[in-house]
Write a protein that holds these residues in place. Structure first.
Motif, PDB file in Angstrom:
ATOM      1  N   ARG A  32      -8.334  11.285   0.338  1.00  0.00           N
ATOM      2  CA  ARG A  32      -8.092   9.686   0.487  1.00  0.00           C
ATOM      3  C   ARG A  32      -8.763   9.047  -0.427  1.00  0.00           C
ATOM      4  O   ARG A  32      -8.212   7.876  -0.762  1.00  0.00           O
ATOM      5  CB  ARG A  32      -8.495   9.443   1.901  1.00  0.00           C
ATOM      6  N   LEU A  33      -9.913   9.073  -0.531  1.00  0.00           N
ATOM      7  CA  LEU A  33     -10.767   8.304  -1.638  1.00  0.00           C
ATOM      8  C   LEU A  33     -10.009   8.436  -2.908  1.00  0.00           C
ATOM      9  O   LEU A  33      -9.841   7.151  -3.703  1.00  0.00           O
ATOM     10  CB  LEU A  33     -12.344   8.454  -1.429  1.00  0.00           C
ATOM     11  N   LEU A  34      -9.921   9.385  -3.485  1.00  0.00           N
ATOM     12  CA  LEU A  34      -9.378   9.736  -4.687  1.00  0.00           C
ATOM     13  C   LEU A  34      -8.076   8.963  -4.870  1.00  0.00           C
ATOM     14  O   LEU A  34      -7.615   8.215  -5.943  1.00  0.00           O
ATOM     15  CB  LEU A  34      -9.366  11.216  -5.170  1.00  0.00           C
ATOM     16  N   PHE A  35      -7.276   9.195  -3.889  1.00  0.00           N
ATOM     17  CA  PHE A  35      -5.660   8.412  -3.729  1.00  0.00           C
ATOM     18  C   PHE A  35      -5.969   7.143  -3.744  1.00  0.00           C
ATOM     19  O   PHE A  35      -5.276   6.389  -4.352  1.00  0.00           O
ATOM     20  CB  PHE A  35      -4.831   8.929  -2.819  1.00  0.00           C
ATOM     21  N   GLY A  36      -6.835   6.439  -2.942  1.00  0.00           N
ATOM     22  CA  GLY A  36      -7.111   5.128  -3.086  1.00  0.00           C
ATOM     23  C   GLY A  36      -7.624   4.481  -4.106  1.00  0.00           C
ATOM     24  O   GLY A  36      -7.165   3.401  -4.714  1.00  0.00           O
ATOM     25  N   LEU A  37      -8.470   5.131  -4.933  1.00  0.00           N
ATOM     26  CA  LEU A  37      -9.039   4.643  -6.295  1.00  0.00           C
ATOM     27  C   LEU A  37      -7.739   4.667  -7.303  1.00  0.00           C
ATOM     28  O   LEU A  37      -7.877   3.840  -7.959  1.00  0.00           O
ATOM     29  CB  LEU A  37     -10.282   5.585  -6.559  1.00  0.00           C
ATOM     30  N   ALA A  38      -6.855   5.934  -7.312  1.00  0.00           N
ATOM     31  CA  ALA A  38      -6.259   5.934  -8.221  1.00  0.00           C
ATOM     32  C   ALA A  38      -4.981   4.890  -8.196  1.00  0.00           C
ATOM     33  O   ALA A  38      -4.428   4.288  -8.851  1.00  0.00           O
ATOM     34  CB  ALA A  38      -5.108   7.284  -8.020  1.00  0.00           C
ATOM     35  N   GLY A  39      -4.578   4.670  -6.854  1.00  0.00           N
ATOM     36  CA  GLY A  39      -3.535   3.427  -6.477  1.00  0.00           C
ATOM     37  C   GLY A  39      -4.064   2.114  -6.808  1.00  0.00           C
ATOM     38  O   GLY A  39      -3.613   1.465  -7.462  1.00  0.00           O
ATOM     39  N   ALA A  40      -5.389   1.930  -6.555  1.00  0.00           N
ATOM     40  CA  ALA A  40      -5.921   0.605  -7.085  1.00  0.00           C
ATOM     41  C   ALA A  40      -5.938   0.355  -8.455  1.00  0.00           C
ATOM     42  O   ALA A  40      -5.561  -0.500  -9.010  1.00  0.00           O
ATOM     43  CB  ALA A  40      -7.409   0.393  -6.318  1.00  0.00           C
ATOM     44  N   ALA A  59       4.676  -0.259  -7.537  1.00  0.00           N
ATOM     45  CA  ALA A  59       5.089   0.825  -6.609  1.00  0.00           C
ATOM     46  C   ALA A  59       4.383   1.990  -6.423  1.00  0.00           C
ATOM     47  O   ALA A  59       4.108   2.253  -5.346  1.00  0.00           O
ATOM     48  CB  ALA A  59       6.659   1.120  -6.920  1.00  0.00           C
ATOM     49  N   ALA A  60       4.118   2.744  -7.682  1.00  0.00           N
ATOM     50  CA  ALA A  60       3.403   3.936  -7.674  1.00  0.00           C
ATOM     51  C   ALA A  60       1.831   3.749  -6.945  1.00  0.00           C
ATOM     52  O   ALA A  60       1.313   4.383  -6.102  1.00  0.00           O
ATOM     53  CB  ALA A  60       3.140   4.555  -8.824  1.00  0.00           C
ATOM     54  N   GLY A  61       1.272   2.932  -7.330  1.00  0.00           N
ATOM     55  CA  GLY A  61      -0.070   2.468  -6.856  1.00  0.00           C
ATOM     56  C   GLY A  61      -0.141   1.971  -5.292  1.00  0.00           C
ATOM     57  O   GLY A  61      -0.978   2.407  -4.717  1.00  0.00           O
ATOM     58  N   THR A  62       0.834   1.317  -4.916  1.00  0.00           N
ATOM     59  CA  THR A  62       1.045   0.863  -3.666  1.00  0.00           C
ATOM     60  C   THR A  62       1.411   2.195  -2.680  1.00  0.00           C
ATOM     61  O   THR A  62       0.594   2.295  -1.735  1.00  0.00           O
ATOM     62  CB  THR A  62       2.133  -0.010  -3.462  1.00  0.00           C
ATOM     63  N   ALA A  63       2.114   3.141  -3.249  1.00  0.00           N
ATOM     64  CA  ALA A  63       2.516   4.396  -2.240  1.00  0.00           C
ATOM     65  C   ALA A  63       0.972   4.959  -2.529  1.00  0.00           C
ATOM     66  O   ALA A  63       0.955   5.759  -1.394  1.00  0.00           O
ATOM     67  CB  ALA A  63       3.590   5.258  -3.282  1.00  0.00           C
ATOM     68  N   LEU A  64       0.370   5.293  -3.507  1.00  0.00           N
ATOM     69  CA  LEU A  64      -1.088   5.978  -3.236  1.00  0.00           C
ATOM     70  C   LEU A  64      -2.085   5.451  -2.299  1.00  0.00           C
ATOM     71  O   LEU A  64      -2.560   6.066  -1.713  1.00  0.00           O
ATOM     72  CB  LEU A  64      -1.645   6.162  -4.793  1.00  0.00           C
ATOM     73  N   ALA A  65      -2.082   4.100  -2.576  1.00  0.00           N
ATOM     74  CA  ALA A  65      -2.737   3.252  -1.474  1.00  0.00           C
ATOM     75  C   ALA A  65      -2.519   3.490  -0.170  1.00  0.00           C
ATOM     76  O   ALA A  65      -3.151   3.819   0.705  1.00  0.00           O
ATOM     77  CB  ALA A  65      -2.739   1.931  -1.955  1.00  0.00           C
ATOM     78  N   ARG A  66      -1.192   3.465   0.090  1.00  0.00           N
ATOM     79  CA  ARG A  66      -0.706   3.819   1.460  1.00  0.00           C
ATOM     80  C   ARG A  66      -1.032   5.072   2.097  1.00  0.00           C
ATOM     81  O   ARG A  66      -1.323   5.316   3.271  1.00  0.00           O
ATOM     82  CB  ARG A  66       0.722   3.414   1.621  1.00  0.00           C
ATOM     83  N   ARG A  67      -0.850   5.938   1.126  1.00  0.00           N
ATOM     84  CA  ARG A  67      -1.118   7.595   1.330  1.00  0.00           C
ATOM     85  C   ARG A  67      -2.813   7.468   2.017  1.00  0.00           C
ATOM     86  O   ARG A  67      -2.997   8.208   2.895  1.00  0.00           O
ATOM     87  CB  ARG A  67      -0.776   8.251   0.492  1.00  0.00           C
ATOM     88  N   ALA A  68      -3.515   6.820   1.184  1.00  0.00           N
ATOM     89  CA  ALA A  68      -5.003   6.929   1.286  1.00  0.00           C
ATOM     90  C   ALA A  68      -5.282   6.157   2.717  1.00  0.00           C
ATOM     91  O   ALA A  68      -6.019   6.679   3.583  1.00  0.00           O
ATOM     92  CB  ALA A  68      -5.795   6.294   0.112  1.00  0.00           C
TER      93      ALA A  68
END
Length: 94
Positions: A32-40, A59-68
């Motif tokens: 979750r941390l990894l996806f949040g940082l990648a999304g940001a 859109a890609a960053g928001t999707a990753l942050a939402r997943r996190a």
């Protein structure tokens, strides 16, 4: 009494809500941390672009942050794996 009677349906105990949220998450905290940082990072990177590229990065960053933030992956559920609780099989798909 109806057949659908649920005695605890109106109880709003914060501990029960937290437990319910934890049990419905299937993504480990590190992931979750990894996806949040990648999304940001993707959202910040989008500021350097214009047009379609910018919107795709947002859109890609928001999707990753939402997943996190949600901590839930429908793909993991479909594959019946739950790395957060170290489970595989039908019980992991819940």
């Amino acid at each position: 009494m109806a057949l659908t009677y649920q005695p605890f349906s109106e109880a709003h105990d914060p501990h029960l809500e937290e437990l319910d949220h934890e049990l419905h998450m299937n993504i480990p905290d590190g992931e979750r941390l990894l996806f949040g940082l990648a999304g940001a990072g993707l959202v910040l990177l989008a500021g350097k672009f214009r047009g379609v590229t910018q919107w795709l990065l947002i859109a890609a960053g928001t999707a990753l942050a939402r997943r996190a933030l949600r901590g839930y992956s429908p793909t993991y559920a479909h594959l019946a794996v739950d790395p957060r609780h170290h489970m595989r099989g039908p019980q992991a798909a819940m």
